[in-house]
Scaffold this active site. Sequence first.
Site, PDB file in Angstrom:
ATOM      1  N   THR A 128       0.666  -1.123  -0.083  1.00 43.08           N
ATOM      2  CA  THR A 128      -0.183   0.002   0.077  1.00 43.08           C
ATOM      3  C   THR A 128       0.754   1.235  -0.176  1.00 43.08           C
ATOM      4  O   THR A 128       2.023   1.354   0.511  1.00 43.08           O
ATOM      5  CB  THR A 128      -0.713  -0.085   1.349  1.00 43.08           C
ATOM      6  OG1 THR A 128      -1.500   1.043   1.354  1.00 43.08           O
ATOM      7  CG2 THR A 128      -0.032  -0.116   2.475  1.00 43.08           C
ATOM      8  N   ASP A 129       0.238   2.562  -0.616  1.00 41.53           N
ATOM      9  CA  ASP A 129       1.055   3.691  -0.429  1.00 41.53           C
ATOM     10  C   ASP A 129       1.069   4.226   1.023  1.00 41.53           C
ATOM     11  O   ASP A 129       2.254   4.829   1.272  1.00 41.53           O
ATOM     12  CB  ASP A 129       0.246   4.742  -1.135  1.00 41.53           C
ATOM     13  CG  ASP A 129      -0.866   4.935  -0.634  1.00 41.53           C
ATOM     14  OD1 ASP A 129      -1.673   4.351   0.017  1.00 41.53           O
ATOM     15  OD2 ASP A 129      -1.685   5.916  -1.244  1.00 41.53           O
ATOM     16  N   GLU A 130       0.505   3.500   1.786  1.00 37.73           N
ATOM     17  CA  GLU A 130       0.722   4.086   3.113  1.00 37.73           C
ATOM     18  C   GLU A 130       1.838   3.740   3.917  1.00 37.73           C
ATOM     19  O   GLU A 130       2.149   4.212   4.834  1.00 37.73           O
ATOM     20  CB  GLU A 130      -0.529   3.610   4.105  1.00 37.73           C
ATOM     21  CG  GLU A 130      -1.988   4.269   3.450  1.00 37.73           C
ATOM     22  CD  GLU A 130      -3.229   3.747   4.521  1.00 37.73           C
ATOM     23  OE1 GLU A 130      -3.040   3.888   5.583  1.00 37.73           O
ATOM     24  OE2 GLU A 130      -4.299   3.554   4.085  1.00 37.73           O
TER      25      GLU A 130
ATOM     26  N   LYS B 246       1.824  -3.540   7.199  1.00 35.85           N
ATOM     27  CA  LYS B 246       2.154  -3.797   5.540  1.00 35.85           C
ATOM     28  C   LYS B 246       3.361  -3.674   5.464  1.00 35.85           C
ATOM     29  O   LYS B 246       4.033  -4.231   4.255  1.00 35.85           O
ATOM     30  CB  LYS B 246       1.059  -2.881   5.031  1.00 35.85           C
ATOM     31  CG  LYS B 246      -0.402  -3.283   4.952  1.00 35.85           C
ATOM     32  CD  LYS B 246      -0.845  -4.723   4.611  1.00 35.85           C
ATOM     33  CE  LYS B 246      -0.581  -4.504   2.981  1.00 35.85           C
ATOM     34  NZ  LYS B 246      -1.032  -5.831   2.291  1.00 35.85           N
TER      35      LYS B 246
ATOM     36  N   TYR C  54      -1.588  -0.428  11.095  1.00 33.46           N
ATOM     37  CA  TYR C  54      -1.880  -0.804   9.738  1.00 33.46           C
ATOM     38  C   TYR C  54      -0.815  -0.868   8.922  1.00 33.46           C
ATOM     39  O   TYR C  54      -0.250  -1.602   8.144  1.00 33.46           O
ATOM     40  CB  TYR C  54      -3.442  -0.542   9.111  1.00 33.46           C
ATOM     41  CG  TYR C  54      -3.385  -0.849   7.849  1.00 33.46           C
ATOM     42  CD1 TYR C  54      -3.297  -1.960   7.181  1.00 33.46           C
ATOM     43  CD2 TYR C  54      -3.295   0.446   6.902  1.00 33.46           C
ATOM     44  CE1 TYR C  54      -3.562  -2.297   5.820  1.00 33.46           C
ATOM     45  CE2 TYR C  54      -3.279   0.128   5.276  1.00 33.46           C
ATOM     46  CZ  TYR C  54      -3.234  -1.250   5.020  1.00 33.46           C
ATOM     47  OH  TYR C  54      -3.625  -1.409   3.734  1.00 33.46           O
TER      48      TYR C  54
END
Length: 340
Positions: free
Chosen positions: A126-128, A154, A150
């Site tokens: 994810t970009d997060e 990831k 989260y």
Amino acid sequence: MAILITGGAGFIGSHFVRRMVKHSHVVVLDKLTYAGNLENLRDIREDRELSGYFKFYKGDICNQELVDHVMSTEKIDVIVNFAAETHVDRSILSAGTFIDTDIKGVFVLLEASRRYTIKKFIQISTDEVYGTAFHDAFKETDSLNPSNPYAASKAGGDRLAFAYWNTYKLPIIITRASNNYGPYQHPEKFIPLFITNAIEGLKLPLYGDGRQERDWIHVEDHCAAIDFIIENGKEGEVYNIGGGNEKQNIDTALFILSVLAKDKGMIESVKDREGHDRRYALDCTKLKSLGWKPQIDFEEGLRDTIKWYEENEQWWKQIKNGEFMKYYEIQYNHRFAGKN
């Protein structure tokens, strides 16, 4: 090609299953947590022609014995790992399951991939994992700085996958996508929550000042990019997948209300989320140089998504009760009372 799609009953996973089953033997492994829903795959399961190319296993990717059974029985060539706990808000309330699924689960899949000599492993990140983009858009070579449990879980799975490429030369590719939207997305997430709340005449709980920026990509564009990367991506590489649609949350909320002909007074500012990233932005030059680009216009895609939720109330109303309402009350009631 036999492809194992973990988390294939979830939002993005089910769209990817629907795409791949047209030309591959698709095996889905899904734990069917609150976010996994076999209704998302009903059309495939009931299609006599497609169902012959589809097989479903219920189970946890952390279960090594089950994963080994699926790998050996189905002769898997490619793994695409969507299986994950994904909601930031829930990770803040309780991080344990995120660590289990998003890190330990990836480890179990990677070890099985070594034993059964798969041809390709796509780790969906994810970009997060980059954290807040204060200035420019993030490139794949930028450092990771996750801001919440989260994102950190990831990032752990992301780097573990790369370590297996670097150490064992396992054929790994990592993708980092921006925020997805589209049909079948669980109503805990921003866009479907605001759509369904508006339809029900409920307040739209907007965090803080609502000026957080997100780059939105339609789920079908995301799935097309992953399919493209399986065929054209280079092993050991990371690819950003973005839609090029940076929008402030307040503007997305106002657009939803406009399409539904609802009053903007339905938006209510609530206490901001802890550790809330201000902006996400991805530089997708690397993937675009291979020949991929998104196809779906954001406003057109969002209109179609709103229409889908209007026409499929039975799907989301079954979800927005019971466990969901308990979570919603825990997550939002005190924020309405203690808004900024």
